[in-house]
Design a protein around this motif. Structure first.
Motif, mmCIF file in Angstrom:
data_model
loop_
_atom_site.group_PDB
_atom_site.id
_atom_site.type_symbol
_atom_site.label_atom_id
_atom_site.label_comp_id
_atom_site.label_asym_id
_atom_site.label_seq_id
_atom_site.Cartn_x
_atom_site.Cartn_y
_atom_site.Cartn_z
ATOM 1 N N ALA A 110 108.822 67.550 -9.328
ATOM 2 C CA ALA A 110 107.568 67.893 -8.844
ATOM 3 C C ALA A 110 108.050 67.750 -7.290
ATOM 4 O O ALA A 110 108.446 66.873 -6.835
ATOM 5 C CB ALA A 110 106.347 66.895 -9.252
ATOM 6 N N THR A 111 107.267 68.643 -6.530
ATOM 7 C CA THR A 111 107.593 68.617 -5.267
ATOM 8 C C THR A 111 106.016 68.957 -4.574
ATOM 9 O O THR A 111 105.500 69.599 -5.230
ATOM 10 C CB THR A 111 108.522 69.460 -4.350
ATOM 11 N N ALA A 112 105.675 68.607 -3.351
ATOM 12 C CA ALA A 112 104.607 69.112 -2.781
ATOM 13 C C ALA A 112 104.784 69.188 -1.398
ATOM 14 O O ALA A 112 105.992 68.740 -0.711
ATOM 15 C CB ALA A 112 103.459 67.943 -2.889
ATOM 16 N N PHE A 113 103.914 69.989 -0.562
ATOM 17 C CA PHE A 113 104.183 70.199 0.998
ATOM 18 C C PHE A 113 105.703 70.754 1.440
ATOM 19 O O PHE A 113 106.255 70.167 2.191
ATOM 20 C CB PHE A 113 103.823 68.808 1.797
ATOM 21 N N ASN A 114 105.705 71.785 0.595
ATOM 22 C CA ASN A 114 107.204 72.652 0.820
ATOM 23 C C ASN A 114 108.265 71.629 0.766
ATOM 24 O O ASN A 114 109.103 71.972 1.167
ATOM 25 C CB ASN A 114 107.008 73.492 2.188
ATOM 26 N N GLY A 115 108.207 70.866 -0.467
ATOM 27 C CA GLY A 115 109.414 70.394 -0.836
ATOM 28 C C GLY A 115 109.617 68.940 -0.038
ATOM 29 O O GLY A 115 110.595 67.889 -0.231
ATOM 30 N N LEU A 116 108.697 68.344 0.818
ATOM 31 C CA LEU A 116 108.541 67.203 1.857
ATOM 32 C C LEU A 116 108.482 66.160 0.906
ATOM 33 O O LEU A 116 109.048 65.046 1.121
ATOM 34 C CB LEU A 116 107.511 67.225 2.843
ATOM 35 N N PHE A 128 99.362 63.909 -8.160
ATOM 36 C CA PHE A 128 100.842 63.668 -7.661
ATOM 37 C C PHE A 128 100.441 63.822 -6.145
ATOM 38 O O PHE A 128 101.006 62.945 -5.190
ATOM 39 C CB PHE A 128 101.799 64.747 -8.226
ATOM 40 N N ARG A 129 100.119 65.101 -5.412
ATOM 41 C CA ARG A 129 100.164 65.363 -4.160
ATOM 42 C C ARG A 129 99.430 64.276 -3.406
ATOM 43 O O ARG A 129 99.847 63.758 -2.170
ATOM 44 C CB ARG A 129 99.488 66.517 -3.893
ATOM 45 N N ARG A 130 98.436 63.717 -4.162
ATOM 46 C CA ARG A 130 97.751 62.707 -3.185
ATOM 47 C C ARG A 130 97.720 61.305 -3.594
ATOM 48 O O ARG A 130 96.964 60.594 -3.200
ATOM 49 C CB ARG A 130 96.140 63.019 -3.429
ATOM 50 N N PRO A 156 99.256 72.929 -14.678
ATOM 51 C CA PRO A 156 98.736 71.700 -13.830
ATOM 52 C C PRO A 156 99.371 71.852 -12.478
ATOM 53 O O PRO A 156 98.639 71.230 -11.505
ATOM 54 C CB PRO A 156 98.559 70.665 -14.511
ATOM 55 N N ASP A 157 100.250 72.273 -12.307
ATOM 56 C CA ASP A 157 101.267 72.319 -11.020
ATOM 57 C C ASP A 157 100.422 73.450 -10.309
ATOM 58 O O ASP A 157 100.493 73.371 -8.833
ATOM 59 C CB ASP A 157 102.848 72.829 -11.197
ATOM 60 N N THR A 158 99.993 74.473 -10.826
ATOM 61 C CA THR A 158 99.555 75.635 -10.017
ATOM 62 C C THR A 158 98.043 75.903 -10.179
ATOM 63 O O THR A 158 97.548 77.014 -9.608
ATOM 64 C CB THR A 158 100.441 77.026 -10.659
ATOM 65 N N GLY A 215 114.823 76.635 -8.825
ATOM 66 C CA GLY A 215 113.752 76.337 -7.930
ATOM 67 C C GLY A 215 113.329 75.183 -8.055
ATOM 68 O O GLY A 215 113.818 74.103 -8.505
ATOM 69 N N LYS A 216 112.064 74.833 -7.440
ATOM 70 C CA LYS A 216 111.724 73.358 -7.488
ATOM 71 C C LYS A 216 111.394 72.891 -8.744
ATOM 72 O O LYS A 216 111.491 71.602 -8.797
ATOM 73 C CB LYS A 216 110.449 73.216 -6.340
ATOM 74 N N ALA A 217 110.916 73.750 -9.448
ATOM 75 C CA ALA A 217 110.219 73.292 -10.920
ATOM 76 C C ALA A 217 110.886 73.758 -11.914
ATOM 77 O O ALA A 217 110.885 73.463 -12.975
ATOM 78 C CB ALA A 217 108.684 73.373 -10.956
ATOM 79 N N ASP A 228 95.242 67.680 -12.601
ATOM 80 C CA ASP A 228 96.342 68.289 -12.333
ATOM 81 C C ASP A 228 97.151 67.828 -11.268
ATOM 82 O O ASP A 228 97.130 66.564 -10.900
ATOM 83 C CB ASP A 228 95.607 69.757 -11.534
ATOM 84 N N LYS A 229 98.033 68.436 -10.584
ATOM 85 C CA LYS A 229 99.052 68.017 -9.695
ATOM 86 C C LYS A 229 98.401 67.424 -8.290
ATOM 87 O O LYS A 229 99.226 66.510 -7.689
ATOM 88 C CB LYS A 229 100.082 69.313 -9.396
ATOM 89 N N ASP A 230 97.237 67.606 -8.109
ATOM 90 C CA ASP A 230 96.616 66.812 -6.970
ATOM 91 C C ASP A 230 96.659 65.330 -7.215
ATOM 92 O O ASP A 230 96.731 64.701 -6.138
ATOM 93 C CB ASP A 230 95.211 67.305 -6.719
HETATM 94 N N1 ASP Z 1 105.261 73.367 -5.051
HETATM 95 C C1 ASP Z 1 105.049 73.377 -3.668
HETATM 96 C C2 ASP Z 1 106.003 72.662 -2.827
HETATM 97 O O1 ASP Z 1 106.753 71.852 -3.030
HETATM 98 C C3 ASP Z 1 103.521 72.917 -3.011
HETATM 99 C C4 ASP Z 1 102.493 72.340 -3.961
HETATM 100 O O2 ASP Z 1 102.533 72.503 -5.280
HETATM 101 O O3 ASP Z 1 101.786 71.536 -3.528
HETATM 102 O O4 ASP Z 1 106.220 72.332 -2.082
#
Ligand code: ASP
Ligand code: TMP
Length: 239
Positions: free
Chosen positions: A32-38, A215-217, A196-198, A10-12, A211-213
């Protein structure tokens, strides 16, 4: 217990078979991924932290009578878990507005709800995990009515336990995502991870995101935040 054939990546995490058909080994990656792997990246040491944190929290939840897939930590990145048939629902519990809730309903982040909320997404990467309600889940045969009720009851109990634990670490549990699975006998058990990913975890005083925000942000200080939150958990667990 040794790693057999790799069944899934999987992704992680990666999942391996073991010599026991009812047990699997989950191996946590730093990816780590975010926005559905984008968005893709690495968070150095994340796999070790998420593995240990998820196991500590699952053990605690087992103590509260919540069935989980956790069996035993095998190494810093590897954990033995019970094989489950995953219910393809992402269950999101929220205590405070943030993320997609704030965006969807046009409210600011940080508003504490009078009672926790719950929502479901259909776990389907191709469709981008669309939001759905219980009737949709039934229509799609994702779970039975009884299973959905059990999942809701367990999710709110998990919230109560996690909220209290994180509060004792000086951390506010904003929201989190859970996944459940069916054990061989049909029992619904908590699966996947709690990390912290979830979860959204904010310092109770400063509201700093741990947390993962980060990374996301693209906020920076990602590795430091994972280390900080793990340090708080370990300190509390020692008591
Ligand atoms: N894990 C999810 C993904 O890649 C999203 C996320 O955690 O924000 O896309
Ligand atoms: P959201 O506000 O983006 O819907 O996220 C709610 C919570 O669920 C947040 O704690 C992060 C977590 N989450 C995951 O674990 N996996 C995902 O794919 C997404 C989108 C969110």
């Amino acid at each position: 217990m040794n790693k057999g054939k790799q069944l899934y990546e999987g992704k992680a995490k990666k999942v391996f078979a073991t010599e026991d058909p009812e047990l699997l080994i989950v191996s946590y990656k730093d990816d780590a991924t975010a926005f559905n792997g984008l968005k893709k990246g690495t968070i150095q040491g994340k796999g070790v932290i998420n593995n240990r944190m998820s196991n500590a929290l699952m053990r605690m939840l087992e103590g509260e009578g919540i069935p989980t897939h956790f069996v035993r930590e095998i190494s810093e990145r590897d954990t033995l878990v019970k094989k489950v048939q995953i219910v393809p629902l992402e269950v999101i519990v929220r205590n405070i507005s943030a993320g997609s809730f704030a965006k969807r309903y046009g409210v600011e982040e940080g508003i504490t709800f009078s009672a926790p909320t719950i929502e479901f997404s259909y776990k389907n990467d191709e469709l981008g995990d669309p939001l759905l309600n219980e009737y949709h889940a039934l229509a799609l045969n994702l779970a039975t009515k009884e299973e959905i009720q059990t999942i809701k009851d367990l999710s709110f109990r998990v919230n109560d336990a996690l909220k209290a634990f994180w509060a004792s670490c000086g951390v506010t549990l904003v929201d989190f995502k859970l996944e459940f699975g069916r054990l061989g006998d049909g029992t619904i058990a908590l699966a996947d991870e709690i990390s912290p990913d979830t979860c959204r975890l904010w310092d109770s005083k400063t509201h700093e995101k741990l947390d993962k925000d980060r990374f996301r942000r693209d906020m920076g200080g990602v590795v430091e935040a994972y280390r900080e939150i793990m340090g708080r958990l370990e300190k509390q667990m020692e008591k």
